[in-house]
Write an enzyme that holds these catalytic residues in place. Sequence first.
Site, PDB file in Angstrom:
ATOM      1  N   TYR A   1       3.602 -23.807  -0.114  1.00  0.00           N
ATOM      2  CA  TYR A   1       2.572 -22.801   0.167  1.00  0.00           C
ATOM      3  C   TYR A   1       1.228 -23.530   0.297  1.00  0.00           C
ATOM      4  O   TYR A   1       0.420 -23.564  -0.614  1.00  0.00           O
ATOM      5  CB  TYR A   1       2.558 -21.815  -0.998  1.00  0.00           C
TER       6      TYR A   1
ATOM      7  N   ARG B   1       9.147 -15.633   3.726  1.00  0.00           N
ATOM      8  CA  ARG B   1       8.638 -14.306   4.052  1.00  0.00           C
ATOM      9  C   ARG B   1       8.046 -14.358   5.449  1.00  0.00           C
ATOM     10  O   ARG B   1       7.447 -15.364   5.856  1.00  0.00           O
ATOM     11  CB  ARG B   1       7.546 -13.867   3.070  1.00  0.00           C
TER      12      ARG B   1
ATOM     13  N   ASP C   1      -2.515 -24.536   1.806  1.00  0.00           N
ATOM     14  CA  ASP C   1      -3.731 -24.108   2.505  1.00  0.00           C
ATOM     15  C   ASP C   1      -4.031 -25.139   3.592  1.00  0.00           C
ATOM     16  O   ASP C   1      -3.543 -26.269   3.534  1.00  0.00           O
ATOM     17  CB  ASP C   1      -4.902 -24.033   1.527  1.00  0.00           C
TER      18      ASP C   1
ATOM     19  N   ARG D   1      -2.645  -5.563   4.282  1.00  0.00           N
ATOM     20  CA  ARG D   1      -4.088  -5.635   4.512  1.00  0.00           C
ATOM     21  C   ARG D   1      -4.416  -5.339   5.960  1.00  0.00           C
ATOM     22  O   ARG D   1      -3.543  -5.372   6.832  1.00  0.00           O
ATOM     23  CB  ARG D   1      -4.654  -6.995   4.097  1.00  0.00           C
TER      24      ARG D   1
ATOM     25  N   ARG E   1     -13.192 -14.653 -12.529  1.00  0.00           N
ATOM     26  CA  ARG E   1     -14.528 -15.034 -13.004  1.00  0.00           C
ATOM     27  C   ARG E   1     -15.158 -13.917 -13.801  1.00  0.00           C
ATOM     28  O   ARG E   1     -14.985 -12.748 -13.448  1.00  0.00           O
ATOM     29  CB  ARG E   1     -15.506 -15.263 -11.856  1.00  0.00           C
TER      30      ARG E   1
ATOM     31  N   ARG F   1      -3.785 -18.824  -7.378  1.00  0.00           N
ATOM     32  CA  ARG F   1      -4.556 -19.186  -6.189  1.00  0.00           C
ATOM     33  C   ARG F   1      -5.905 -18.464  -6.181  1.00  0.00           C
ATOM     34  O   ARG F   1      -6.845 -18.901  -5.556  1.00  0.00           O
ATOM     35  CB  ARG F   1      -3.801 -18.747  -4.922  1.00  0.00           C
TER      36      ARG F   1
ATOM     37  N   GLU G   1      -1.260  -5.723   8.643  1.00  0.00           N
ATOM     38  CA  GLU G   1      -0.306  -6.790   8.321  1.00  0.00           C
ATOM     39  C   GLU G   1       0.855  -6.234   7.488  1.00  0.00           C
ATOM     40  O   GLU G   1       0.627  -5.655   6.425  1.00  0.00           O
ATOM     41  CB  GLU G   1      -1.082  -7.858   7.536  1.00  0.00           C
TER      42      GLU G   1
HETATM   43  N1  UDP Z   1      -2.871 -10.807  -4.633  1.00  0.00           N
HETATM   44  C1  UDP Z   1      -2.850  -9.561  -5.215  1.00  0.00           C
HETATM   45  N2  UDP Z   1      -3.709  -8.613  -4.791  1.00  0.00           N
HETATM   46  C2  UDP Z   1      -4.590  -8.829  -3.793  1.00  0.00           C
HETATM   47  C3  UDP Z   1      -4.634 -10.109  -3.192  1.00  0.00           C
HETATM   48  C4  UDP Z   1      -3.747 -11.074  -3.620  1.00  0.00           C
HETATM   49  O1  UDP Z   1      -2.046  -9.326  -6.109  1.00  0.00           O
HETATM   50  O2  UDP Z   1      -5.348  -7.906  -3.445  1.00  0.00           O
HETATM   51  C5  UDP Z   1      -1.902 -11.817  -5.107  1.00  0.00           C
HETATM   52  C6  UDP Z   1      -0.579 -11.719  -4.355  1.00  0.00           C
HETATM   53  O3  UDP Z   1       0.459 -12.022  -5.261  1.00  0.00           O
HETATM   54  C7  UDP Z   1      -0.708 -12.808  -3.331  1.00  0.00           C
HETATM   55  C8  UDP Z   1      -1.469 -13.873  -4.099  1.00  0.00           C
HETATM   56  O4  UDP Z   1      -2.384 -13.121  -4.889  1.00  0.00           O
HETATM   57  O5  UDP Z   1       0.534 -13.282  -2.915  1.00  0.00           O
HETATM   58  C9  UDP Z   1      -2.201 -14.871  -3.248  1.00  0.00           C
HETATM   59  O6  UDP Z   1      -3.076 -14.211  -2.377  1.00  0.00           O
HETATM   60  P1  UDP Z   1      -3.780 -14.949  -1.157  1.00  0.00           P
HETATM   61  O7  UDP Z   1      -4.876 -14.087  -0.692  1.00  0.00           O
HETATM   62  O8  UDP Z   1      -4.085 -16.338  -1.573  1.00  0.00           O
HETATM   63  O9  UDP Z   1      -2.605 -14.949  -0.099  1.00  0.00           O
HETATM   64  P2  UDP Z   1      -2.598 -15.423   1.428  1.00  0.00           P
HETATM   65  O10 UDP Z   1      -3.973 -15.175   1.961  1.00  0.00           O
HETATM   66  O11 UDP Z   1      -2.165 -16.856   1.435  1.00  0.00           O
HETATM   67  O12 UDP Z   1      -1.592 -14.519   2.057  1.00  0.00           O
END
Ligand code: UDP
Length: 382
Positions: free
Chosen positions: A363, A264, A365, A295, A176, A172, A315
């Site tokens: 999952y 979850r 968006d 976060r 880059r 996801r 969170e």
């Molecule tokens: N992820 C990670 N470190 C980070 C942010 C994301 O390893 O700092 C991984 C983690 O496995 C997460 C996935 O990337 O479940 C997808 O993150 P995303 O930000 O898309 O999750 P959402 O915002 O949907 O909770």
Amino acid sequence: MKEYDYLIVGAGLYGATFAYEATKRGKRVLVIDRRDHIAGNIYTRQEDDINVHVYGAHIFHTSDKRIWDYMNQFAEFNNYINSPVAVYGDELYNLPFNMNTFSKMWNIKTPAEAQAKIAEQIADLNITEPKNLEEQALSLVGRDVYEKLIKGYTQKQWGRPCDQLPAFIIKRLPLRFTYDNNYFNDRFQGIPMGGYTQIVEKMLSGCDVVLEQDYFDMVGGVENAPESFEGTLSDGSKVSWKKLIFTGQIDEYYNSCYGYLEYRSVRFETEKLEMENYQGNAVVNYTAANVPYTRIIEHKHFEFGKQPTTIISREYSSEWQPGVEPYYPVNNEKNNAVYQEYASRAASEKGVIFGGRLGQYKYYDMDKVVAAALDAVSVEFS
Ligand code: UDP
């Protein structure tokens, strides 16, 4: 008995999009929700002039112009670009994984140096076809980035080791070899000025909405859920419908007859602080395993707020259990196999459409939710 064409269970984005399109076509629609507010998990509430993302940060992004234009009917979007930072101990890195991240991690400057470093770190692993999130992450970004920015965060978010999670989850995030901190690759991105709730309010303006109404109560118990076309609302009034749009948990609808699906959940500790700016960014990820939250969101930064105070949410992730809110489907092989059983039963029913993250165990968006609802609408009204 009040008669409706559609009963929509769940006033979130899927249900509201379907409701809007159906009422536009002259259909009579009733939307119910268990919660005491509309908008599902995109609900935002204003507090001290700040729009708080009550069920977690929602950043709208899409590459589909049709969906972007569609959403812009209901609100004006600002030019917010998501650029989270990751804190690991006393180190701070840019996300998603890009040249800023690699340069800080390895004190290097060029894409060639970054690529060489990653190749060197995974040379002994011989990963050809990544089988799980761990292999996928290692093969994309190497061991250092995996250990510091992915492993701990992912295990906290999903409550499972990275080698037991599907690879697609990490894909996801963009990877880059340019100095670009935009978390998304999409062409369009922004936050609706004034929050998300107004969007759903407009979408639902042409239909009846009943809050704090449980569908299973309405039909006299979960065992009656399938094939029900009439029910009683909490105020005693009787209603009937010709078709059901169900956006709750599909396993709950079928009384868990093929077993439980795992989800979850997320819990937020929200706090108002008497300062203008707490962390300087809307999203700061805490990637180390020993920090209990994943976060911290500082809501005002989604709309470039200049209020004298600020509101933050820590969170925390946990396994879903009955009585708490399900957030993320856990799309591993085991759950996907169980879901397939529910999905095949659902496919044989004419009177119900399942939609959204929980109804389709996906999952999703936000843009994909709207697209899926519009697809269902075009099939329904073709
Ligand atoms: N992820 C990670 N470190 C980070 C942010 C994301 O390893 O700092 C991984 C983690 O496995 C997460 C996935 O990337 O479940 C997808 O993150 P995303 O930000 O898309 O999750 P959402 O915002 O949907 O909770």
